[in-house]
Design an enzyme around this catalytic site. Structure first.
Site, short mmCIF file in Angstrom:
data_model
loop_
_atom_site.label_atom_id
_atom_site.label_comp_id
_atom_site.label_asym_id
_atom_site.label_seq_id
_atom_site.Cartn_x
_atom_site.Cartn_y
_atom_site.Cartn_z
CG HIS A 440 104.94 -21.62 113.22
ND1 HIS A 440 105.92 -21.99 112.25
CD2 HIS A 440 104.32 -20.66 112.36
CE1 HIS A 440 106.06 -21.12 111.19
NE2 HIS A 440 105.15 -20.05 111.53
CG HIS A 484 99.99 -24.43 99.79
ND1 HIS A 484 101.17 -23.94 99.16
CD2 HIS A 484 98.92 -23.59 99.47
CE1 HIS A 484 100.53 -23.00 98.37
NE2 HIS A 484 99.44 -22.87 98.57
#
Length: 1142
Positions: A440, A484
C-alpha cells in the site's frame, strides 16, 4: 534377585504431581527448611502440604531425608557401603533446572549426579505419589531410595533387573485418568524391570533431571558396572583429537608461544600438570579460535572463562604469571562454552548408549525422526563427512557430539520445508485463485501524512516478493507527473523514476506478473506523458491484450509470466473520442480529511469525475477498476476482468456480516483491501481477517514492521516467495460449504460448523532450548542479563487461534533449556500460521528479542532449529530456537484424559458422517444411497487407527509416534539374554508378519496379538478402500448432475424463499461430506502403505527379519525430502528472469 518390592505401603511424603503455577525458589527452601516427611495424599487431591508446583512437580516443603529442625540426615533403611565416604547431603533437593555449576555433557557427569542423588516422585498405581530421595550405589550395581519402611534390601533395584528405561507418560500408571493431566510429559520416565515387566514410574523435578537419570540408567543397563571406566577411557576422544589439531595448528601458524625455563613470563617450568615447556596461545587467539568454530559464543564470556583459569593457576602455585592458554585450558573452555546438554542427551538416545552416532544410528535417526525416506548407510556417511569436524571421526564413519550439533544447526535441519523454497504450487489456475503479495502506498517510507516518498520503497517491496505495488500519480512541474499522496504533506518522487525502478526490479524476486495499481489524478496532458513513459520503459512486458469474454476467468500466473498489468480506470466502448469522463479513485482524500480534523463518521462527498485519455486507458486490460455496490449486483453484472478495491472498514463489515457471499464473490473476481484512512501512522491491518474470506490482495504498509508484517512475510514464503499462494480448495471449488461462519470461536466440534467430514489436525510442539539470544534493543536496565521465555502463537480462523508460553529461564540467554510441550488443534490448517516469539521477562514490560513466522503447511517434522529474526525481519546472527515438531491428523476419539491422547471407541459409539435430508426426493435418494459406503469408510479408518493405539502403548511410545519408531523401540525386547531373536518379521509377503521363534513371555505375546490386529485392519483397509471410495464418489457425481437446476427443482417441489436457500445449503453440505470422506479414505490408505514400508525398513535396519523384502502394498515410494539451505530474505540485485517482449 533382590530388585524391588512391587507392593506394600510406604511412609513418607505423598502429594499431587504438577498442577498449577510454579512457586518461586525462596531462600528458605534452599537453606534452613531442609527436607522433611509429609503426609501422603491421593493424586489429584493435594493436601495442605502440597503447593501444586508446576512441571517440576516437586513440593519444596515436602522433600525427604532430613530433620527440619536440626538439618541432620535421618536414619534410613539404606545399608551404607563400608567403602563409601560419608558425606553431608545438600539441603535443597528441589530445583527447576540443572544448577548453573553442573554442566552435563557426558555420561560420567550423569553417573556422578546419580551417585550424589536427588529427589524424585514415585507414582503408584493407586495414584499416590511418594517423595523419595533416589541415589545410585557407588559400585553402580543398584539404585536405592529413602525413606521407606521396607526392609533395607528391598528399597533398591538391581541394575541387572532393569529391562528398559522409558521416557514420557507411556505406562499404564501414567495413562490413568488422574495422573496423566497432572504430570509433565517431559519430566516423567519409567523403569521397566523384572521378568513380569513391572514399572517404577518416576517424575523428576525438571526435564534436565529426567534426562540425566534416563541417560545414566540406559548406559548402566547396556554396559554394567564397567560403564564409567569404559566411557572415561574414550570420553570425548573424537573431540579431544580435533581440538588438539586446532590448537596445534594455531600455534604452528605463529599465534602461540612455547614456554621454557628462560621465558620472560617467569615462574616454575612445571605448571603443576607435569607439562614441561608447554605450548600456549594468547587469550585473544584462543577466543577467536573458539568463535571460529562456534560464532555465537560471546567474546566477553570466553575471555572471562580464561581469566578464571588464569586466577586458578595463580592460586595453585604462582604459574599464572606466565600468561597464555594451555591446550588443556583451551579444551576445557570449549567443553564449557560449546557443549549443549540437550543435544548430548539426544545423541545418547539414538546412539545405543554410545558417545557418537555410527552410520546405522544416524540412518535410524534420519528415518524415524527427521522424516527422510530410505536412508542408506552411504547416505549417513555423506552426512558424517559433511559435518564431523574430527579426522578420526570421518575416517571411522562416526558423528561426534560436535558433528551432531553442527548437523542439527545446519540448513538441513531448518524447520522450513525446503520443498517450499521453490515454486511448488500449481500456477495454472485463474489469477483470482491466488493470494497476491501487495503493498500500500509503496512510495512512502514513513507515515501517510507527512512522511517522505522515495523509490527505495519500491525496491524493498519488489525484492521481498511483492506482486502488487501502488502509484498515486499527480500533475508535476515541467509537465512531468509525480507520485505522492494527494491532500497531504508527503514529499514527491518523479513518476519516470518510479517506472525506471519498477522496470529494473519487477522480476528480480519473482517471474510471475506484477500489478501496478495506478491512482490517476493527472490532467489529460500529463496522462499522455505517463503513457509514453510506461510504453518506453516497460515495452513489451506491459500486458495490453484485451480479455476474451468467452473464457469466464482470468488467465493464470503461468500464462502471464514476465508481464506487467496496469490496474486503473478504463473508458467504455460507448466513448469513441480521445478522452472521456470516469470516476476518480482517491484513497488519500478521506485520510486527509481525517488528518485535518474531519468527523470520524463523515463520508466523502460523491465521487469526483475526471477526464481520462484514450492512450492511457488502452494500457488497462485485465485489471479494470470498478466501484463495488453489493454482492447480488456484482455477481450479476461484473465481468471477470473488473477489479474492486475495498476500504478496510467496508471489507471488515462484509467479512463479518456476509462471509459466505464474500467467499463466493472472490472465487471469480479479484478483490483488493487497503488500510483504513485512520491509519495515518502507517500501521497495518491484520491480513488474516481478509485472507479467510478469500480476498486475494491485502495491501500492507511495508515500511512498518511488527506482527502484521511478520504474518504477511511468513505467509508468502510458502511458494518460493514468488508473491502468489494458491488459496485453499474450499475457497476455489464451485460447490463448497459457506464455511466460514468465521465468527465462531471454539466449539465442541468446530469441524461440523466449518469443514464437514474432515478431521482437524494436531500440531505437537516441544520447545527444547534456545541459543545465543541477544539483549533486546533499547533495554539497559538489566545490563547484559536476559530472562527469556517463548510464546507460540497460532494465527488462522478464530477456531484455530491460540497462544501458549514456556516458563522463564532466568539469567541465561546463551543456551536456555525450556523442555516444554504444547498441542494445538487446527481445523483449517491451510490458513494457519505458526509464530514463535522470544521475549525477555521484565517487571515493567517484556522486551522483544526475536521471532519467526512460518505457514503450518511448511513445517518439517522432527528435531528442528528455527532462525530468529529481528523486529524488522532481518536475521539475528546465530540466534536459534531448538524444537521438536510432530503432526497427526486425529486425536483417537474420546476425551484425551481418558487414556493419554487416545481412546479406543466402541463401534456403537462411533461418530459417523451425517448427511442432511433434502425435500427434493430424487436428489435425496442419491444421497441416501451413499449412507452405507460412508459408514464403511469410517469403520475402515477407525478400525485401523484404533488398532494402532494399543500397539504404540505396548511399545512404550506416545500416540504421535510412527511405526518405524515403534519397531526400533521394540528391537531390544525382541531378543533374548543370549542375543538370539525371540520374534522375527516375515517380509516375504505384502503384509509383514511377526513370527515367534520359541516360547514368549506374556508381554511379548501381547505385542504379537496387538501387532496382528494392526496388520489385519491395515490389510482390510488397503483391499477395500478403492471400492468404497468409488461408491462414495459415484454418489457425488450423480448428485452433481442436479446442481445447475437445483433451484428450479426446488420450485417445482413447491419450495419458496428460505426453504429454497436451506435446500441449497443442505445440498452443498452433503457434497462436501462425500468429497471429504473420500479424501480421508484415500489418505488413510496412503498412511497404511507408508506404515507397512516403515515396518519393513525398521525390521531390516534392526536385522530382525527373515525372507526376502517383497514389495509393500501399493509399492508407493514417499517423496524424499531435500534438505537444503533456506535463504530468508536474500535476493541478489540485478535482472531477474527473462521477460516477454523486451
Amino acid at each position: 534377585m533382590a530388585h524391588m518390592a512391587g507392593c506394600g505401603e510406604e511412609n513418607g511424603g505423598v502429594s499431587s504431581p504438577i498442577a498449577g503455577k510454579k512457586p518461586a525458589m525462596h531462600e528458605d527452601v534452599a537453606g534452613e527448611n531442609g527436607v522433611s516427611n509429609g503426609d501422603y495424599g491421593v493424586m489429584g487431591s493435594p493436601g495442605p502440604a502440597s503447593p501444586n508446583p508446576d512441571c517440576a512437580g516437586l513440593d519444596p516443603a515436602n522433600a525427604v531425608g532430613q530433620d527440619t529442625t536440626s538439618g541432620i540426615p535421618r536414619k534410613t533403611s539404606i545399608i551404607k557401603d563400608s567403602t563409601r565416604q560419608r558425606r553431608e547431603r545438600k539441603k535443597t533437593v528441589s530445583f527447576s533446572s540443572m544448577p548453573a555449576d553442573r554442566k552435563i555433557s557426558g555420561v560420567s557427569d550423569c553417573i556422578a549426579a546419580m551417585v550424589e542423588g536427588c529427589e524424585l516422585r514415585k507414582v503408584r498405581s493407586n495414584a499416590r505419589v511418594y517423595h523419595r530421595y533416589f541415589m545410585l550405589d557407588s559400585d553402580m550395581r543398584a539404585i536405592r531410595w529413602e525413606p521407606s519402611k521396607k526392609e533395607s534390601g528391598k528399597a533398591r533395584m538391581d541394575i541387572s533387573a532393569i529391562r528398559e528405561v522409558r521416557t514420557g507418560r507411556n505406562t499404564d500408571v501414567f495413562r490413568s485418568p488422574v495422573v496423566h493431566e497432572q504430570v509433565s510429559e517431559d519430566c516423567a520416565f519409567s523403569v521397566i524391570h523384572g521378568e513380569a515387566y513391572e514399572t517404577l514410574d518416576l517424575v523428576a523435578s525438571s526435564a534436565d533431571v529426567a534426562h540425566l537419570w534416563v541417560t545414566g540408567l540406559r548406559y548402566l543397563v547396556s554396559h554394567g558396572k564397567h560403564a564409567v571406566d569404559m566411557i572415561e577411557s574414550r570420553r570425548h576422544e573424537l573431540r579431544s583429537s580435533w581440538l588438539a589439531e586446532l590448537f596445534t595448528s594455531a600455534v604452528a601458524d605463529g599465534n602461540g608461544h612455547h614456554t621454557d625455563g628462560s621465558s620472560d613470563c617467569g615462574g616454575d617450568d612445571d605448571d603443576g600438570d607435569g607439562h614441561q615447556g608447554d605450548e600456549r596461545l594468547s587469550v585473544a587467539t584462543a577466543v577467536e579460535l573458539i568463535r571460529g568454530v562456534n560464532p555465537g559464543v560471546k567474546p566477553a564470556r570466553a575471555e572471562l572463562k580464561f581469566k578464571e583459569f588464569h586466577k586458578a593457576r595463580e592460586k595453585a602455585g604462582g604459574a599464572g604469571g606466565r600468561g597464555g592458554v594451555t591446550r588443556e585450558e583451551f579444551e576445557e573452555a570449549f567443553h564449557d562454552l560449546c557443549t549443549r546438554p540437550e543435544i548430548y542427551f539426544l545423541l545418547v538416545q539414538f546412539s545405543n548408549n554410545k558417545e557418537y552416532l555410527d552410520v546405522r544410528d544416524l540412518a535410524r535417526f534420519l528415518e524415524a525422526e527427521q522424516g527422510v525416506a530410505q536412508v542408506s548407510e552411504a547416505d549417513s556417511l555423506q552426512v558424517i563427512l559433511r559435518y564431523e569436524p574430527s579426522r578420526e571421526g570421518r575416517l571411522a564413519g562416526c558423528l561426534s557430539l560436535d558433528g551432531f550439533t553442527a548437523y542439527l544447526t545446519s540448513p538441513e535441519c531448518h524447520v522450513f520445508d525446503p520443498e517450499h523454497r521453490h515454486v511448488c504450487q500449481d500456477m495454472t489456475q485463474p489469477l483470482s485463485h491466488y493470494y497476491i503479495n501487495a503493498s500500500h502506498n509503496t512510495y512512502l517510507i514513513e507515515d501517510q501524512f507527512r512522511g517522505p516518498a522515495d523509490v527505495s520503497g519500491y525496491i524493498r517491496a519488489l525484492k521481498m516478493g511483492c506482486r502488487s505495488v501502488e502509484l498515486d500519480v499527480w500533475d508535476g512541474p515541467e509537465n512531468e507527473p509525480v507520485v505522492h499522496t494527494g491532500h497531504t504533506l508527503t514529499s514527491q518522487v518523479a513518476f519516470r523514476s518510479v517506472v525506471d525502478v519498477i522496470n529494473r526490479y519487477a522480476f528480480v524476486a519473482s517471474e510471475f506478473p506484477l500489478i501496478l495499481c495506478v491512482e490517476n489524478h493527472c490532467s489529460p496532458r500529463q496522462q499522455k506523458v505517463m503513457e509514453q513513459h510506461l510504453r518506453r520503459v516497460l515495452g513489451g512486458a506491459l500486458h495490453t491484450d484485451l480479455p476474451n469474454a468467452e473464457q469466464g476467468y482470468l488467465p493464470s500466473p503461468a500464462e502471464l509470466r514476465g508481464r506487467i498489468l496496469l490496474k486503473g480506470r478504463k473508458l467504455g466502448p460507448d466513448c469513441p473520442g480521445p478522452e472521456g469522463d470516469v470516476t476518480d479513485e482517491d484513497e488519500g482524500a478521506e485520510m486527509s480529511q481525517r488528518a485535518n480534523g474531519g468527523l470520524a463518521e463523515a463520508e466523502p462527498a460523491g465521487p469526483r469525475r475526471f477526464r481520462l485519455s484514450r492512450e492511457l486507458s488502452d494500457l488497462v486490460s485485465l485489471c479494470q477498476s470498478v466501484a463495488f455496490r453489493d454482492f447480488p449486483t456484482a455477481l450479476r453484472t461484473q465481468r471477470f476482468w473488473e477489479f474492486c478495491s475495498f476500504n478496510e472498514a467496508l471489507a471488515g463489515r462484509l467479512a463479518a456480516e456476509r462471509p459466505g457471499e464474500f467467499v463466493d464473490y472472490n472465487k471469480r473476481f479479484l478483490a483488493r483491501v487497503y488500510p483504513s484512512p485512520m491509519r495515518i501512522d502507517s500501521s497495518n491491518l491484520n491480513p488474516q481477517d481478509f485472507w479467510k474470506c478469500g480476498c486475494q490482495i491485502v495491501a500492507m504498509n511495508y515500511q512498518t514492521p511488527g506482527l502484521m508484517m511478520d504474518l504477511n512475510e511468513g505467509w508468502f514464503r510458502q511458494n518460493g516467495n514468488c508473491g502468489f499462494v494458491l488459496r485453499p480448495a474450499i475457497m476455489r471449488e464451485e460447490v463448497s460449504p459457506q464455511l466460514l461462519h468465521l465468527k465462531i470461536q471454539w466449539t465442541r466440534q468446530p469441524k461440523d460448523s466449518i469443514r464437514p467430514g474432515v478431521s482437524p489436525q494436531l500440531l505437537h510442539l516441544k520447545i527444547i532450548s534456545g541459543l545465543n539470544f541477544p539483549k533486546p534493543k533499547g533495554s539497559g536496565a538489566k545490563g547484559e542479563v536476559v530472562d527469556p521465555y517463548v510464546t507460540v502463537e497460532i494465527h488462522g480462523i478464530p477456531a484455530d487461534c491460540a497462544e501458549r508460553r514456556t516458563r522463564t529461564v532466568t539469567q541465561n540467554g546463551d543456551n536456555p533449556v525450556f523442555d516444554e510441550s504444547f498441542e494445538f488443534q487446527l481445523v483449517l490448517p491451510e490458513l494457519a500460521l505458526v509464530r514463535f516469539v522470544v521475549l525477555d521477562d521484565d517487571f515493567i514490560g517484556d522486551d522483544f528479542i526475536g521471532q519467526y513466522t512460518i505457514p503450518f503447511e511448511c513445517m518439517q517434522p522432527g528435531f528442528r532449529h528455527i532462525p530468529l529474526q529481528s523486529l524488522t525481519g532481518d536475521a539475528l546472527p546465530h540466534a536459534w530456537l531448538f524444537v521438536h515438531v510432530a503432526i497427526t491428523n486425529r486425536r483417537g476419539g474420546g476425551k484425551p484424559h481418558k487414556r493419554g491422547l487416545s481412546v479406543r471407541k466402541a463401534r456403537r459409539g462411533r461418530d459417523y458422517a451425517c448427511l442432511r435430508t433434502l425435500p427434493i426426493r430424487a436428489v435425496d435418494d442419491v444421497f441416501k444411497s451413499s449412507a452405507q459406503p460412508l459408514r464403511d469408510a469410517t469403520d475402515l479408518r477407525e478400525n485401523m487407527q484404533n488398532a494402532l493405539v494399543p500397539f504404540k502403548e505396548l511399545c512404550g511410545l506416545p500416540a504421535v509416534s510412527n511405526l518405524k519408531q515403534c519397531v526400533l523401540s521394540l528391537a531390544s525386547r525382541l531378543r533374548g539374554a543370549d542375543g538370539a531373536p525371540l520374534l522375527l518379521f516375515q517380509l516375504s509377503g505384502m503384509y509383514p508378519a511377526l513370527e515367534p521363534q520359541g516360547p514368549l513371555p506374556e508381554m511379548l505375546r501381547k505385542v504379537v496379538t496387538s501387532y496382528d490386529m494392526v496388520i489385519q485392519t491395515s490389510q482390510a483397509l488397503v483391499e477395500n478402500a478403492d471400492a468404497v471410495c468409488e461408491r462414495i464418489l459415484q454418489a457425488q457425481r450423480t448428485a452433481m448432475e442436479f446442481h445447475e437446476n437445483l433451484q428450479e427443482l426446488a420450485v417445482r417441489e413447491g419450495l419458496k424463499g428460505r426453504k429454497v436457500t436451506r435446500t441449497v445449503e443442505s445440498f452443498t453440505w452433503n457434497i462436501t461430506i462425500l468429497k471429504g470422506q473420500a479424501d480421508l479414505l484415500k489418505r488413510a490408505k496412503s498412511e497404511v502403505q507408508e506404515n507397512l514400508k516403515q515396518i519393513q525398513f525398521a525390521a531390516l535396519t534392526c536385522n530382525l527379519c527373515k525372507g526376502g523384502a517383497a514389495g509393500v502394498a501399493g509399492d508407493r515410494t514417499p517423496p524424499r525430502r531435500s534438505l537444503e539451505a533456506i535463504p530468508e530474505r536474500q535476493v541478489a540485485e540485478g535482472e531477474g528472469p527473462k521477460r516477454v517482449g523486451k
